[in-house]
Design a protein around this motif. Structure first.
Motif, short mmCIF file in Angstrom:
data_model
loop_
_atom_site.label_atom_id
_atom_site.label_comp_id
_atom_site.label_asym_id
_atom_site.label_seq_id
_atom_site.Cartn_x
_atom_site.Cartn_y
_atom_site.Cartn_z
N ARG A 1 -1.47 8.21 8.71
CA ARG A 1 -2.04 6.96 8.20
C ARG A 1 -1.16 6.36 7.11
O ARG A 1 -0.97 5.14 7.06
CB ARG A 1 -3.45 7.21 7.65
N CYS A 2 -0.68 7.20 6.21
CA CYS A 2 0.11 6.69 5.07
C CYS A 2 1.51 6.26 5.48
O CYS A 2 2.04 5.27 4.96
CB CYS A 2 0.19 7.75 3.97
N ASP A 3 2.14 7.02 6.40
CA ASP A 3 3.51 6.71 6.84
C ASP A 3 4.48 6.69 5.66
O ASP A 3 5.30 5.77 5.53
CB ASP A 3 3.53 5.39 7.60
N TYR B 1 -4.91 4.27 -8.74
CA TYR B 1 -4.28 4.09 -7.43
C TYR B 1 -5.37 4.14 -6.37
O TYR B 1 -5.64 5.20 -5.79
CB TYR B 1 -3.22 5.16 -7.18
N PRO B 2 -6.02 3.01 -6.08
CA PRO B 2 -7.15 3.03 -5.13
C PRO B 2 -6.77 3.48 -3.73
O PRO B 2 -7.55 4.17 -3.07
CB PRO B 2 -7.63 1.57 -5.14
N ALA B 3 -5.59 3.09 -3.26
CA ALA B 3 -5.20 3.47 -1.90
C ALA B 3 -5.04 4.98 -1.76
O ALA B 3 -5.54 5.59 -0.81
CB ALA B 3 -3.89 2.76 -1.52
N LEU B 4 -4.36 5.60 -2.73
CA LEU B 4 -4.19 7.05 -2.69
C LEU B 4 -5.52 7.76 -2.88
O LEU B 4 -5.79 8.78 -2.23
CB LEU B 4 -3.19 7.48 -3.77
N GLY B 5 -6.36 7.25 -3.77
CA GLY B 5 -7.68 7.84 -3.94
C GLY B 5 -8.52 7.77 -2.68
O GLY B 5 -9.26 8.70 -2.34
N ARG C 1 0.84 -1.21 0.00
CA ARG C 1 0.00 0.00 0.00
C ARG C 1 0.87 1.26 0.00
O ARG C 1 0.56 2.24 -0.68
CB ARG C 1 -0.92 -0.02 1.21
N LYS C 2 1.94 1.25 0.76
CA LYS C 2 2.87 2.38 0.75
C LYS C 2 3.47 2.58 -0.64
O LYS C 2 3.60 3.71 -1.13
CB LYS C 2 3.99 2.17 1.77
N GLU C 3 3.85 1.48 -1.28
CA GLU C 3 4.43 1.57 -2.62
C GLU C 3 3.43 2.12 -3.62
O GLU C 3 3.78 2.92 -4.51
CB GLU C 3 4.91 0.18 -3.05
N GLU C 4 2.17 1.71 -3.48
CA GLU C 4 1.14 2.23 -4.38
C GLU C 4 0.92 3.72 -4.18
O GLU C 4 0.81 4.48 -5.15
CB GLU C 4 -0.17 1.47 -4.13
N ILE C 5 0.87 4.16 -2.94
CA ILE C 5 0.71 5.59 -2.66
C ILE C 5 1.91 6.38 -3.17
O ILE C 5 1.75 7.46 -3.76
CB ILE C 5 0.50 5.80 -1.15
#
Length: 326
Positions: free
Chosen positions: A236-238, A206-210, A166-170
Motif C-alpha cells: 500500500r505504501c510503495d 504524520y496521519p498517513a503513517l499513523g 503521502r509517500k513523502e509524509e510516510i
C-alpha cells in the motif's frame, strides 16, 4: 451575437458537439438498460442455492442495496473491465489514501463530470458570452478543447501529486516511528503492541503513517498473520524503506533472531538516511538559488552602479549637441 452560427465552421462545431453528446447519452442508456438489476440477480442466486436463511438473506439484501449507489448502473462504463487494470487503479487510489471500494468508480465519474462541465462552459463562452473574441478557428478550437482536457486530466495529475505527498509524509515520519517502536519493544512490549501504541502516538504528526500502522495493528489483532499484514502495508505504501523494514521483520520472525536488535540496527540506519536526505536537499539549494540571485540581484545592482554614469553621459551628449547647434 449569433452570427457565428451562420458560418460553416460554427455549424460544423455545433454538429460535432451535438453528435458527441448524443453518443455519450446513448452509451449511458445502453449501459443502464443492458446491465442486469443487482437486486434481482442477488435474489435469484439466493433462491437457487439456498445458502442463507430468510433473516440473513434480508440482511444481505439491505447491505447490497446500500452498497449499489446511483453510479453502480454505470460501473461497466466507469471502471476498467480488465482485472489487472482495475486492480492497479484500486491500488493507486489506496496509495492516495482512498480506501473505499467505489473509489475508482467515483474518480472516473469525477473526471467525466468535470470534462463535460468544461465542454459546456467553453461552448457558452465561445458561442454565447463572447463570440466576437474568438476570430480565428485556432483560437476557437483552443477555447473549446482546453477546458475539457483540463477537466479530464486535472484530477489525474492531482491524484499523482497526492500519492507523492503521502509517500513523502510516510518517509519523513518512519524514522521517528521506528525509534518509538524500539523504545516500546525494549520496555517489554511485543511488536504488535508496540505498533498499536506507536500508531496512536504518531497519528497527529504524520496521519498517513499513523493510519497505516493502525490498520496493521487492527488486522493482526483480528487474527491475520503478521508477515502477511506487513507485506500488505508495504504494498500500500510503495516506499522502499517500508519494504526493507517488512523484509527485516519477516526475516527476524522466520529465523528466530532478536527483533530488538533488528529494530535497533534498522532505526539507526533510517536516521542516517534521513540526515543524508536533508544534506542532499541542502546541497542543492545554492544551485536553485543561482537563477533567482541573477534575476533579482544583478539587475538592481547594475542599475545602481551604472545608472548615474549613463545619465551623466546622456546629459553631456545633450549639452554638447546644444552647444554645437548654437
Amino acid at each position: 451575437m449569433f452570427e457565428i452560427f451562420n458560418s460553416p465552421l460554427g455549424l460544423i462545431a455545433l454538429t460535432g458537439v451535438g453528435g458527441t453528446l448524443l453518443l455519450v447519452l446513448a452509451v449511458m442508456v445502453m449501459m443502464a438498460g443492458g446491465r442486469a438489476d443487482p437486486m434481482k440477480r442477488f435474489s435469484e442466486q439466493a433462491n437457487s442455492k439456498e445458502k442463507h436463511s430468510a433473516p440473513e438473506a434480508a440482511k444481505l439484501r439491505r447491505k447490497v442495496g446500500r452498497e449499489f449507489k446511483s453510479l453502480e448502473k454505470y460501473a461497466r462504463f466507469l471502471e476498467p473491465e480488465n482485472e489487472n487494470e482495475l486492480s492497479d487503479a484500486r491500488q493507486k487510489m489506496i496509495r492516495a489514501g482512498y480506501l473505499s471500494k467505489t473509489a475508482v468508480r467515483d474518480f472516473a465519474a469525477l473526471q467525466f463530470i468535470l470534462a463535460i462541465t468544461g465542454m459546456i462552459a467553453s461552448l457558452l463562452l465561445v458561442f454565447v458570452i463572447a463570440p466576437d473574441s474568438f476570430d480565428t478557428p485556432v483560437m476557437m478550437a483552443v477555447a473549446l478543447i482546453t477546458p475539457m482536457i483540463i477537466g479530464y486530466f486535472g484530477p489525474r495529475r492531482w491524484l499523482e501529486r497526492r500519492v507523492e505527498a503521502r509517500k513523502e509524509e510516510i518517509l519523513s515520519g518512519f524514522p521517528d516511528a521506528l525509534d518509538m517502536m524500539l523504545i516500546c519493544v525494549e520496555a517489554g512490549q511485543s511488536l504488535d503492541q508496540s505498533i498499536r501504541r506507536v500508531s496512536k502516538e504518531i497519528e497527529f504528526a504524520y496521519p498517513a503513517l499513523g493510519e497505516e500502522l493502525t490498520a496493521v495493528g487492527e488486522q493482526v489483532k483480528a487474527g491475520r498473520e503478521r508477515s502477511e499484514v506487513l507485506r500488505d502495508m508495504a504494498k500500500r505504501c510503495d516506499v522502499t524503506d517500508i519494504t526493507s523494514f517488512v523484509g527485516v521483520m519477516v526475516q527476524a520472525s522466520t529465523y528466530g533472531t532478536s527483533i530488538t536488535d533488528a529494530l535497533r540496527v534498522f532505526a539507526a540506519e533510517m536516521r542516517d538516511k534521513r540526515i543524508m536526505r536533508a544534506e542532499e536537499k541542502a546541497n542543492t539549494l545554492p544551485t536553485k538559488m543561482t537563477l533567482g540571485t541573477m534575476m533579482f540581484t544583478v539587475p538592481p545592482l547594475l542599475i545602481i552602479l551604472v545608472g548615474p554614469s549613463v545619465i551623466g553621459i546622456m546629459s553631456d551628449l545633450a549639452g554638447g549637441g546644444l552647444a554645437t547647434g548654437m
